[in-house]
Design a protein around this motif. Structure first.
Motif, short mmCIF file in Angstrom:
data_model
loop_
_atom_site.label_atom_id
_atom_site.label_comp_id
_atom_site.label_asym_id
_atom_site.label_seq_id
_atom_site.Cartn_x
_atom_site.Cartn_y
_atom_site.Cartn_z
N ILE A 63 8.54 4.06 -5.64
CA ILE A 63 7.17 4.56 -5.54
C ILE A 63 6.97 5.77 -6.45
CG2 ILE A 63 5.52 5.70 -3.98
CD1 ILE A 63 6.51 3.81 -1.80
N LYS A 64 7.94 6.69 -6.44
CA LYS A 64 7.82 7.90 -7.26
C LYS A 64 7.77 7.56 -8.75
CE LYS A 64 11.33 10.59 -7.96
NZ LYS A 64 12.46 11.49 -7.78
N ASN A 65 8.61 6.62 -9.20
CA ASN A 65 8.68 6.28 -10.62
C ASN A 65 7.51 5.42 -11.10
OD1 ASN A 65 11.09 7.65 -10.79
ND2 ASN A 65 12.34 5.81 -10.62
N ARG A 66 6.89 4.70 -10.20
CA ARG A 66 5.82 3.77 -10.61
C ARG A 66 4.48 4.09 -9.93
NH1 ARG A 66 9.60 2.73 -13.64
NH2 ARG A 66 10.61 0.71 -13.86
N ILE A 67 4.29 5.32 -9.55
CA ILE A 67 3.11 5.68 -8.76
C ILE A 67 1.81 5.39 -9.50
CG2 ILE A 67 2.93 8.11 -9.40
CD1 ILE A 67 2.55 8.53 -6.27
N ALA A 68 1.77 5.58 -10.82
CA ALA A 68 0.55 5.31 -11.58
C ALA A 68 0.18 3.83 -11.51
CB ALA A 68 0.72 5.75 -13.02
N VAL A 69 1.17 2.95 -11.65
CA VAL A 69 0.91 1.51 -11.59
C VAL A 69 0.38 1.11 -10.22
CG1 VAL A 69 1.98 -0.77 -11.70
CG2 VAL A 69 2.63 0.99 -13.34
N PHE A 70 1.04 1.62 -9.18
CA PHE A 70 0.62 1.28 -7.82
C PHE A 70 -0.77 1.83 -7.50
CE2 PHE A 70 5.40 1.33 -6.93
CZ PHE A 70 5.52 -0.01 -7.27
N LEU A 71 -1.08 3.02 -7.99
CA LEU A 71 -2.42 3.59 -7.76
C LEU A 71 -3.50 2.76 -8.46
CD1 LEU A 71 -1.82 7.43 -7.94
CD2 LEU A 71 -2.46 6.08 -5.94
N ILE A 72 -3.22 2.31 -9.67
CA ILE A 72 -4.20 1.48 -10.39
C ILE A 72 -4.43 0.17 -9.63
CG2 ILE A 72 -4.55 0.12 -12.49
CD1 ILE A 72 -3.15 2.46 -13.99
N VAL A 73 -3.33 -0.48 -9.19
CA VAL A 73 -3.47 -1.73 -8.41
C VAL A 73 -4.27 -1.46 -7.14
CG1 VAL A 73 -2.18 -3.43 -7.05
CG2 VAL A 73 -1.39 -2.80 -9.32
N LEU A 74 -3.96 -0.36 -6.46
CA LEU A 74 -4.65 -0.01 -5.22
C LEU A 74 -6.15 0.21 -5.45
CD1 LEU A 74 -4.00 0.74 -2.19
CD2 LEU A 74 -4.03 3.10 -2.96
N VAL A 75 -6.50 0.98 -6.45
CA VAL A 75 -7.91 1.30 -6.72
C VAL A 75 -8.69 0.06 -7.16
CG1 VAL A 75 -9.45 2.59 -8.26
CG2 VAL A 75 -7.50 3.74 -7.20
N VAL A 76 -8.11 -0.71 -8.08
CA VAL A 76 -8.81 -1.90 -8.59
C VAL A 76 -9.03 -2.92 -7.48
CG1 VAL A 76 -8.59 -3.90 -10.13
CG2 VAL A 76 -8.11 -1.60 -10.98
N THR A 77 -7.98 -3.20 -6.69
CA THR A 77 -8.14 -4.20 -5.63
C THR A 77 -9.06 -3.70 -4.52
OG1 THR A 77 -6.08 -3.45 -4.61
CG2 THR A 77 -5.96 -5.38 -6.05
N PHE A 78 -9.02 -2.40 -4.23
CA PHE A 78 -9.94 -1.87 -3.22
C PHE A 78 -11.38 -2.00 -3.70
CE2 PHE A 78 -12.59 1.63 -1.67
CZ PHE A 78 -12.60 1.31 -0.33
N THR A 79 -11.63 -1.63 -4.96
CA THR A 79 -12.99 -1.70 -5.50
C THR A 79 -13.51 -3.13 -5.49
OG1 THR A 79 -12.48 0.19 -6.92
CG2 THR A 79 -14.42 -1.11 -7.49
N LEU A 80 -12.70 -4.07 -5.96
CA LEU A 80 -13.14 -5.47 -5.96
C LEU A 80 -13.35 -6.00 -4.54
CD1 LEU A 80 -10.93 -6.97 -8.81
CD2 LEU A 80 -13.40 -6.55 -8.85
#
Length: 127
Positions: A63-80
Motif C-alpha cells: 500500500i505504501k509503495n503503490r498508494i498513488a495507483v490505489f488512490l487513482i483506482v479508488l477515485v475513478v471507480t467511486f466517481t463512476l
C-alpha cells in the motif's frame, strides 16, 4: 519487487543495496560482488549477486509503495459508481476495485520474484 540479502553473521534480512529487474542487469551495472553492512549486527560482509533474493512485499509495504495507483483506482471507480449508480454503490464498487487491483499487483510481483530467484548467474558470467 523487494530484494533482500540475509546477513552471513546473524541471518537477519536486509534490503539489498543494489536494485534491478534481473540478476544479469545487476551484474552489468554493479559487478558480481558487493559489500553490505548489516542493519542488525553492524558487520560488513562481501556478498555475491546470487545471495540476493526477491520476496513479496507485505500488505503495508504494498500500500505504501503503490498508494498513488490505489488512490487513482479508488477515485475513478467511486466517481463512476456515484454518477451511474449512486453514493452507496460508488463506495462499494470503489473499495472492491481497489482490493482487486491490490490482489492483481501482488500476484504479478510473485511471478517476477519467482523468475528472479530461479535464474542464478553463478557459472553464466565470465570472470
Amino acid at each position: 519487487m523487494k530484494l533482500i540479502v540475509k546477513c552471513k553473521e546473524c541471518r537477519s534480512e536486509n534490503d539489498s543495496p543494489v536494485k534491478a529487474a534481473t540478476r544479469i542487469k545487476i551484474v552489468q551495472k554493479y559487478g558480481e560482488e558487493f559489500e553490505m553492512k548489516c542493519n542488525s549486527c553492524y558487520e560488513t560482509h562481501t556478498y555475491e549477486i546470487d545471495d540476493i533474493r526477491a520476496v513479496d512485499y507485505s500488505f503495508g509495504e504494498l500500500i505504501k509503495n503503490r498508494i498513488a495507483v490505489f488512490l487513482i483506482v479508488l477515485v475513478v471507480t467511486f466517481t463512476l459508481g456515484f454518477i451511474l449508480l449512486g453514493l452507496n454503490a460508488g463506495l462499494i464498487i470503489s473499495v472492491i476495485a481497489t482490493l482487486i487491483s491490490m490482489a492483481l499487483l501482488k500476484k504479478n510481483n510473485s511471478g517476477k520474484n519467482l523468475t528472479f530467484n530461479k535464474h542464478k548467474v553463478k557459472g553464466r558470467m565470465s570472470k
